[in-house]
Write a protein that holds these residues in place. Structure first.
Motif, PDB file in Angstrom:
ATOM      1  N   LEU A  96       0.822  -1.223   0.000  1.00 45.77           N
ATOM      2  CA  LEU A  96       0.000   0.000   0.000  1.00 45.77           C
ATOM      3  C   LEU A  96       0.849   1.264   0.000  1.00 45.77           C
ATOM      4  CD1 LEU A  96      -2.543  -1.042   2.780  1.00 45.77           C
ATOM      5  CD2 LEU A  96      -2.903  -1.117   0.316  1.00 45.77           C
TER       6      LEU A  96
ATOM      7  N   SER B 289       4.171   4.031  -0.578  1.00 43.51           N
ATOM      8  CA  SER B 289       4.874   4.615  -1.726  1.00 43.51           C
ATOM      9  C   SER B 289       6.205   3.906  -1.931  1.00 43.51           C
ATOM     10  CB  SER B 289       5.156   6.093  -1.486  1.00 43.51           C
ATOM     11  OG  SER B 289       4.008   6.741  -1.030  1.00 43.51           O
TER      12      SER B 289
ATOM     13  N   THR C  46      -3.490 -18.172   5.333  1.00 39.94           N
ATOM     14  CA  THR C  46      -3.053 -18.988   6.459  1.00 39.94           C
ATOM     15  C   THR C  46      -2.692 -18.068   7.614  1.00 39.94           C
ATOM     16  OG1 THR C  46      -2.176 -20.634   4.937  1.00 39.94           O
ATOM     17  CG2 THR C  46      -1.341 -20.683   7.199  1.00 39.94           C
TER      18      THR C  46
ATOM     19  N   GLY D 269      -2.453   1.551   7.260  1.00 34.05           N
ATOM     20  CA  GLY D 269      -2.010   0.167   7.420  1.00 34.05           C
ATOM     21  C   GLY D 269      -2.899  -0.781   6.659  1.00 34.05           C
TER      22      GLY D 269
ATOM     23  N   ASP E 220      -2.634  -5.591  10.430  1.00 35.03           N
ATOM     24  CA  ASP E 220      -1.893  -4.859  11.470  1.00 35.03           C
ATOM     25  C   ASP E 220      -2.605  -4.955  12.813  1.00 35.03           C
ATOM     26  OD1 ASP E 220       0.418  -3.841  10.203  1.00 35.03           O
ATOM     27  OD2 ASP E 220      -0.728  -2.231   9.248  1.00 35.03           O
TER      28      ASP E 220
HETATM   29  C1  LIG Z   1      -0.470   4.100   2.474  1.00 37.40           C
HETATM   30  C2  LIG Z   1       0.877   3.866   3.107  1.00 37.40           C
HETATM   31  C3  LIG Z   1       1.983   4.587   2.646  1.00 37.40           C
HETATM   32  C4  LIG Z   1       3.242   4.376   3.225  1.00 37.40           C
HETATM   33  N1  LIG Z   1       4.354   4.959   2.654  1.00 37.40           N
HETATM   34  C5  LIG Z   1       5.587   4.620   3.126  1.00 37.40           C
HETATM   35  C6  LIG Z   1       6.768   4.982   2.429  1.00 37.40           C
HETATM   36  O1  LIG Z   1       6.747   5.541   1.329  1.00 37.40           O
HETATM   37  N2  LIG Z   1       7.971   4.684   2.976  1.00 37.40           N
HETATM   38  C7  LIG Z   1       8.056   4.026   4.185  1.00 37.40           C
HETATM   39  O2  LIG Z   1       9.159   3.786   4.669  1.00 37.40           O
HETATM   40  N3  LIG Z   1       6.947   3.614   4.828  1.00 37.40           N
HETATM   41  C8  LIG Z   1       5.727   3.848   4.311  1.00 37.40           C
HETATM   42  N4  LIG Z   1       4.616   3.342   4.935  1.00 37.40           N
HETATM   43  C9  LIG Z   1       4.798   2.449   6.117  1.00 37.40           C
HETATM   44  C10 LIG Z   1       5.366   1.099   5.631  1.00 37.40           C
HETATM   45  O3  LIG Z   1       4.702   0.717   4.447  1.00 37.40           O
HETATM   46  C11 LIG Z   1       5.215  -0.029   6.652  1.00 37.40           C
HETATM   47  O4  LIG Z   1       5.590   0.396   7.945  1.00 37.40           O
HETATM   48  C12 LIG Z   1       6.111  -1.216   6.254  1.00 37.40           C
HETATM   49  O5  LIG Z   1       5.911  -1.519   4.892  1.00 37.40           O
HETATM   50  C13 LIG Z   1       5.820  -2.412   7.119  1.00 37.40           C
HETATM   51  O6  LIG Z   1       6.457  -3.552   6.578  1.00 37.40           O
HETATM   52  P1  LIG Z   1       6.315  -4.943   7.333  1.00 37.40           P
HETATM   53  O7  LIG Z   1       6.978  -5.955   6.487  1.00 37.40           O
HETATM   54  O8  LIG Z   1       6.750  -4.790   8.737  1.00 37.40           O
HETATM   55  O9  LIG Z   1       4.748  -5.207   7.395  1.00 37.40           O
HETATM   56  P2  LIG Z   1       3.716  -5.465   6.203  1.00 37.40           P
HETATM   57  O10 LIG Z   1       4.245  -5.074   4.894  1.00 37.40           O
HETATM   58  O11 LIG Z   1       2.416  -4.883   6.645  1.00 37.40           O
HETATM   59  O12 LIG Z   1       3.595  -7.061   6.201  1.00 37.40           O
HETATM   60  C14 LIG Z   1       3.030  -7.765   7.289  1.00 37.40           C
HETATM   61  C15 LIG Z   1       2.249  -8.950   6.744  1.00 37.40           C
HETATM   62  O13 LIG Z   1       1.941  -9.832   7.834  1.00 37.40           O
HETATM   63  C16 LIG Z   1       0.654 -10.384   7.613  1.00 37.40           C
HETATM   64  N5  LIG Z   1       0.165 -10.905   8.920  1.00 37.40           N
HETATM   65  C17 LIG Z   1      -0.145 -10.190  10.021  1.00 37.40           C
HETATM   66  N6  LIG Z   1      -0.509 -11.021  11.019  1.00 37.40           N
HETATM   67  C18 LIG Z   1      -0.412 -12.284  10.538  1.00 37.40           C
HETATM   68  C19 LIG Z   1      -0.645 -13.579  11.108  1.00 37.40           C
HETATM   69  N7  LIG Z   1      -1.024 -13.740  12.374  1.00 37.40           N
HETATM   70  N8  LIG Z   1      -0.477 -14.682  10.323  1.00 37.40           N
HETATM   71  C20 LIG Z   1      -0.073 -14.551   9.016  1.00 37.40           C
HETATM   72  N9  LIG Z   1       0.158 -13.345   8.434  1.00 37.40           N
HETATM   73  C21 LIG Z   1       0.006 -12.227   9.195  1.00 37.40           C
HETATM   74  C22 LIG Z   1      -0.135  -9.225   7.046  1.00 37.40           C
HETATM   75  O14 LIG Z   1      -1.285  -9.666   6.355  1.00 37.40           O
HETATM   76  C23 LIG Z   1       0.914  -8.567   6.126  1.00 37.40           C
HETATM   77  O15 LIG Z   1       0.833  -9.068   4.809  1.00 37.40           O
HETATM   78  C24 LIG Z   1       3.364   3.490   4.341  1.00 37.40           C
HETATM   79  C25 LIG Z   1       2.256   2.759   4.783  1.00 37.40           C
HETATM   80  C26 LIG Z   1       1.031   2.907   4.148  1.00 37.40           C
HETATM   81  C27 LIG Z   1      -0.114   2.020   4.578  1.00 37.40           C
END
Ligand SMILES: Cc1cc2nc3c(=O)[nH]c(=O)nc-3n(C[C@H](O)[C@H](O)[C@H](O)COP(=O)(O)OP(=O)(O)OC[C@H]3O[C@@H](n4cnc5c(N)ncnc54)[C@H](O)[C@@H]3O)c2cc1C
Length: 495
Positions: free
Chosen positions: A65, A67, A204, A266, A270
């Motif tokens: 989601l 950028s 899952t 998010g 989340d």
């Molecule tokens: C609209 C938007 C714009 C943003 N723009 C930026 C940007 O440009 N630059 C930047 O640095 N940050 C940005 N952010 C923040 C950044 O995208 C996130 O903080 C970061 O991508 C998180 O990465 P992650 O791998 O920790 O989590 P995520 O990418 O959210 O991945 C976590 C995954 O875990 C899965 N999950 C959760 N619980 C479980 C479970 N119990 N069992 C199995 N699967 C599970 C979820 O479904 C998800 O797919 C933005 C966020 C948003 C929403």
């Protein structure tokens, strides 16, 4: 396999009660977003068998989601920085990130992140992520062209500018529009799918961990099609399940002030389950009260000439800093109102992303002050002092840079930027499990929990407070430390 039992993420299953393993792998990863994808690729490339479990029906999470701006630099500069004439010294980037993290900054993580930043650039581009050798100079929340570099934080603003030489470090992927996230996740997903050693299970849900009497982690319990299965992770489990912005109960408990903001940034996953699973085996959850809250009052950059005042008619911030730093300080104001005041020329329009109502207008500041019902004389005094100094290119109170200093002139307009009164306040969480730079999850005593690793928003990483947040820190942190966790777990002996 068993019929669905009531499982709670904070109540791990006991190893001694497990009578059969339904799946076995070296590395089990919870969540297929940015952190999970990078952890899986590194672990597989180091020779481990990997399983990713993702609750959604596709990869991506918040990373898709986003950028997907990534905060990178130091080491003399990444190729786009060098091509644009920026020589970024590591010590400047370290200093900036330490200031940005505030008193709770994790220096070990900051140093590891900066030292590995150029390598991270090459790793990402090696997977096929494209960056143009160009600089987007305008002050923007995001880059809607396919240009690469932009200032995505408060690097040029006081007090950061006094301690660290400013440099643009936000790397925007070469794609038109706000489409970085889908492109990044598409490339990471292709890379995962082409590795035979990685097996992905969509739809899952990981419901809890499996641990022994010492809280060493041996696997996890998944739910597929209303049935539960036990998964053995011979080398370890990596929690990459995102943050907890969608979980109001957790927000109320740990970061209630964030609930004053208006728009959750998010994905539905989340829910904080990764953090809770870690807590269930004795991990420390830290920084849980912190979050990113933004007031996106630019573009256009010209809105930076405006001033923000609280219900005492007083300024509280240099308006040329990053919108998240403004959001952070705005939330700390005593009183019940915040206004942004502009010169309202005939062609003036409220900033498009802000959705803030016009709270008052006036041909004089006295008139505006009365219309806003501010204590008599306060706004008049603030404005007289600001205008007198702005005419000399100075801001003795908050050191707004001369680039955005000009006396405000009549007619005036005030936008209502009070939380809860219409203006757009997006937010997400910055707290999570305490980890080493290697991804090892720590107890409150700082002892690694055997078999448990974490990365991304499930952890407290580089971004520690909204006061110093810069775009690109989250995807940067998730992808970089996801990789470190994958590398670390692959080195372990299989149990
Ligand atoms: C609209 C938007 C714009 C943003 N723009 C930026 C940007 O440009 N630059 C930047 O640095 N940050 C940005 N952010 C923040 C950044 O995208 C996130 O903080 C970061 O991508 C998180 O990465 P992650 O791998 O920790 O989590 P995520 O990418 O959210 O991945 C976590 C995954 O875990 C899965 N999950 C959760 N619980 C479980 C479970 N119990 N069992 C199995 N699967 C599970 C979820 O479904 C998800 O797919 C933005 C966020 C948003 C929403």
């Amino acid at each position: 396999m068993s019929e669905v039992a009531k499982a709670s993420p904070t109540a791990p299953r006991k190893l001694k009660d497990i009578t059969q393993w339904d799946f076995e792998t070296d590395v089990a990863i919870v969540g297929f977003g940015g952190a999970g994808a990078c952890a899986a690729i590194e672990a597989a490339d180091a020779g481990s068998d990997v399983m990713i479990f993702e609750v959604a029906s596709e990869s991506g999470g918040s990373t898709k989601l986003s950028s997907a701006e990534i905060y990178m630099g130091g080491n003399g500069g990444t190729p786009p920085q060098q091509a644009s004439g920026f020589n970024d010294e590591s010590e400047d980037m370290i200093q900036y990130l330490l200031m940005a993290g505030g008193p709770q900054a994790d220096e070990k993580k900051v140093r590891a992140y900066v030292e590995g930043s150029l390598d991270h650039y090459h790793w990402i581009t090696g997977l096929g992520v494209p960056y143009k050798m160009s600089f987007h100079e305008k002050r923007d929340v995001m880059c809607l062209t396919d240009d690469c570099l932009l200032y995505t934080g408060s690097e040029k603003a006081w007090p950061f500018v006094e301690k660290a030489k400013p440099c643009p470090r936000g790397h925007n992927i070469e794609v038109e529009g706000d489409n970085g996230g889908p492109l990044l996740v598409g490339i990471l997903t292709d890379q995962v799918e082409k590795r035979d050693k990685i097996d992905v299970h969509y739809e899952t849900r990981v419901v809890t961990l499996i641990a022994d009497e010492n809280n060493d982690v041996h696997g996890l319990v998944i739910r597929q099609n209303m049935k539960e299965y036990n998964v053995k992770a011979r080398k370890g489990v990596i929690l990459c399940a995102g943050g907890f912005v969608m979980n109001d109960e957790m927000l109320q408990k740990y970061a209630p002030q964030l609930l004053r903001a208006t728009y959750k940034v998010g994905n539905p996953g989340d829910m904080g389950t990764g953090i809770m699973m870690g807590m269930g085996v004795g991990a420390a959850a830290i920084n849980m009260n912190e979050g990113f809250v933004s007031l996106p009052f630019y573009p256009p950059a010209e809105t930076t000439y405006g001033i923000l005042v609280n219900s005492a008619g007083q300024r509280f911030i240099n308006e040329d800093c990053y919108h998240g730093r403004v959001g952070f300080h705005l939330m700390q104001q005593l009183g019940d109102r915040v206004y942004m005041i502009f010169t309202a020329t005939d062609d003036w329009k409220p900033p498009s992303f802000l959705f803030a109502d016009i709270a008052g207008t006036g041909e004089t500041i006295k008139e505006l002050e009365e219309e806003l019902n501010l204590p008599e004389g306060t706004l008049q005094h603030t404005m007289a002092y600001y205008n007198k100094n702005a005419a000399d290119g100075k801001d003795p109170q908050f050191h707004k840079s001369a680039e955005y200093l000009a006396p405000l002139e009549p007619p005036y307009a005030a936008l209502d930027c009070t939380p809860g009164r219409g203006a757009f306040f997006p937010y997400f969480t910055l707290g999570g499990l305490d980890t080493l730079p290697s991804g090892e999850v720590l107890t409150p005593e700082g002892k690694p929990i055997k078999g448990l690793y974490a990365a991304g928003r499930t952890t407290a990483g580089i971004p520690r407070t909204g006061a110093g947040y810069s775009s690109g820190m989250s995807v940067g942190d998730a992808t970089f430390f996801g990789r470190q966790a994958g590398i670390q777990v692959a080195k372990q002996n299989a149990r």
